[in-house]
Design an enzyme around this catalytic site. Structure first.
Site, PDB file in Angstrom:
ATOM      1  N   GLN A  41      48.893  47.417   3.490  1.00 37.67           N
ATOM      2  CA  GLN A  41      48.464  46.734   4.707  1.00 37.67           C
ATOM      3  C   GLN A  41      47.431  47.587   5.435  1.00 37.67           C
ATOM      4  OE1 GLN A  41      49.201  43.696   5.383  1.00 37.67           O
ATOM      5  NE2 GLN A  41      50.965  43.316   4.060  1.00 37.67           N
ATOM      6  N   CYS A  71      30.227  47.681  19.123  1.00 34.30           N
ATOM      7  CA  CYS A  71      29.702  48.596  18.098  1.00 34.30           C
ATOM      8  C   CYS A  71      28.194  48.452  17.972  1.00 34.30           C
ATOM      9  CB  CYS A  71      30.362  48.319  16.751  1.00 34.30           C
ATOM     10  SG  CYS A  71      29.751  49.367  15.423  1.00 34.30           S
ATOM     11  N   ASP A 116      55.275  37.362  -0.613  1.00 35.96           N
ATOM     12  CA  ASP A 116      54.007  37.812  -0.037  1.00 35.96           C
ATOM     13  C   ASP A 116      52.939  37.762  -1.126  1.00 35.96           C
ATOM     14  OD1 ASP A 116      51.968  38.947   1.411  1.00 35.96           O
ATOM     15  OD2 ASP A 116      52.803  40.971   1.412  1.00 35.96           O
ATOM     16  N   CYS A 121      48.060  35.697   3.434  1.00 38.91           N
ATOM     17  CA  CYS A 121      46.739  36.095   3.927  1.00 38.91           C
ATOM     18  C   CYS A 121      45.729  34.963   3.761  1.00 38.91           C
ATOM     19  CB  CYS A 121      46.255  37.351   3.197  1.00 38.91           C
ATOM     20  SG  CYS A 121      46.102  37.156   1.405  1.00 38.91           S
ATOM     21  N   PHE A 167      56.450  39.436  -5.224  1.00 41.04           N
ATOM     22  CA  PHE A 167      55.161  40.085  -4.993  1.00 41.04           C
ATOM     23  C   PHE A 167      55.384  41.286  -4.077  1.00 41.04           C
ATOM     24  CE2 PHE A 167      54.345  35.572  -5.729  1.00 41.04           C
ATOM     25  CZ  PHE A 167      53.416  35.599  -6.756  1.00 41.04           C
ATOM     26  N   CYS A 193      25.607  45.718  10.204  1.00 42.92           N
ATOM     27  CA  CYS A 193      26.742  45.948   9.305  1.00 42.92           C
ATOM     28  C   CYS A 193      27.476  44.636   9.052  1.00 42.92           C
ATOM     29  CB  CYS A 193      27.687  46.974   9.938  1.00 42.92           C
ATOM     30  SG  CYS A 193      29.204  47.257   9.000  1.00 42.92           S
ATOM     31  N   CYS A 223      32.144  43.366  10.323  1.00 47.00           N
ATOM     32  CA  CYS A 223      32.734  42.504  11.360  1.00 47.00           C
ATOM     33  C   CYS A 223      31.897  41.235  11.493  1.00 47.00           C
ATOM     34  CB  CYS A 223      32.785  43.221  12.707  1.00 47.00           C
ATOM     35  SG  CYS A 223      33.865  44.658  12.742  1.00 47.00           S
TER      36      CYS A 223
END
Length: 406
Positions: A241, A58, A336, A362, A268, A64, A67
């Protein structure tokens, strides 16, 4: 200028040299130079590049902040993410059988939070720069689905109409079956004329739903998402998601972990990401702290065909976890939690001795902490599946199966 050798990558994606000194956009094994300011290295120059260094695809990568790892090969990133989970487990004295990581492809993100600000010349739309509050306008993005990238122009129009030059708006844009779902925060306070103008613009641009600081002001049609055989319209800003591929990978792992259980509790549960597909073969009790999510799940279940019974309960599982007496009727549990994990609820699951637990997380650190509670209570961690749906970022997701020893 001082030279440094990068020994490892930190959890935020920076290379770490002795000190510790943190060097952005570097990789283990590289020799670099730079100016140290406290523990941070600035004006970094690569003297000896790593074999894992690649050209970022990119053109906005260095400016930016979306990422962190495009300068690293896919194999390196995959291995690093699995190692982060492995090290978190090792810190708790745990080991696991890791399945091959599953990574979402480029151009697959279906939701993004665009930042936008009015200027003298028009509107800036993009993402914040790396460690900066400055908006970096983007012309392309290797993460976003093309339809989501195209929403920049729509966001710009709303920012021009409802934004202030004194601040910026944030537009959370989600792709749905019915078009763009926009949830805007930080805009001008609503009055009659502004609300009418925004609603008219939403209609002209084919926006499915427009929420302004939490208030729905335009609804052409409910923005539906597909969860198994059900169509669900989540409330504005509700969790979803990030990619369909990532969701599918997690759902496959959860479905396999639950197996042939007939009574499942989904803790959750959100809007039914797992509960509704699991209802194709099991009765499910879904529990979530947000009433609007439970209402969306229930409506999706009622309008679907061929699903088994799904009940729901609005409950703060941090303050009021389900207790063993409430859990004993279930053959399997799905959990979750958000990044904080679910220490209180996992403790009750362990005491209830629910036979099988499908754990989605996560945050590898809180997952490892909660996994230790289960293993100390006699559960085996059968396998761990790392899922990388936030490609080129430091974000890591996983699913794992826990079962009681026979």
């Amino acid at each position: 200028m001082t030279q440094y050798r990068i020994h490892r990558l930190g959890h935020h994606g920076d290379g770490i040299a002795d000190g510790p000194i943190f060097a952005p956009l570097t990789l283990p094994g590289e020799e670099v130079t730079g100016e140290a300011d406290g523990s941070r290295l600035h004006d970094v120059k690569i003297v000896t590049p790593s074999d894992d260094r690649v050209k970022p695809p990119c053109p906005h990568f260095r400016s930016c902040g979306g990422c962190q790892l495009q300068h690293a090969s896919d194999d390196f990133v995959a291995g690093w993410k699995v190692d982060v989970v492995r090290q978190a487990l090792q810190a708790q004295g745990l080991e696991a059988d890791f399945r091959p990581i599953l990574t979402s492809p480029p151009f697959s993100r279906r939701r993004a939070a665009f930042s936008a600000r009015r200027t003298k010349k028009g509107v800036q739309v993009g993402f914040h720069g790396r460690a900066s509050g400055v908006i970096v306008p983007i012309e392309t993005c290797h993460l976003l689905h093309p339809d989501l990238l195209a929403a920049r122009d729509v966001v710009a129009e709303f920012a021009m109409m409802g934004g202030s030059r004194k601040g910026e708006i944030t537009a959370l844009v989600t792709l749905s079956l019915d078009g763009l779902d926009l949830s805007v925060t930080g805009g001008k306070p609503l009055d009659g004329p502004l609300e009418s103008s925004l609603a008219q613009l939403a209609g002209q641009r084919g926006v499915s739903r427009l929420a302004w600081d939490g208030e729905v002001i335009a609804l052409r049609t409910p923005p539906r998402q597909v969860f198994g055989a059900a169509h669900v319209a989540p409330p504005p800003g509700a969790f979803l998601q990030a990619t369909r591929q990532g969701e599918s990978a997690l759902l496959y792992a959860v479905t396999e972990a639950v197996g042939d259980a007939k009574q499942v509790v989904d803790l959750f549960a959100g809007c039914g990401t797992f509960a509704l597909p699991l209802a194709e073969r099991a009765e499910v009790h879904a529990v979530e702290g947000e009433a609007a999510m439970m209402q969306a799940l229930d409506l999706g279940w009622r309008n679907a065909k061929g699903l088994k019974k799904v009940t729901h309960e609005t409950r703060d599982l941090f303050r009021r976890p389900l207790l063993p007496d409430e859990l004993k009727r279930f053959d399997a549990a799905v959990i979750d939690p958000p990044r904080a994990g679910a220490q209180a609820q996992v403790t009750e699951l362990a005491e209830a001795r629910v036979p099988v637990i499908a754990f989605v997380s996560c945050n590898p650190v809180t997952f490892a902490r909660d996994a230790a509670i289960l293993t100390q209570a006699g559960y085996a961690m059968d396998w761990v599946q790392v899922v990388d749906q936030f490609r080129w970022s430091v974000h890591i997701e996983l699913a794992a199966r826990f079962s009681l020893a026979r």
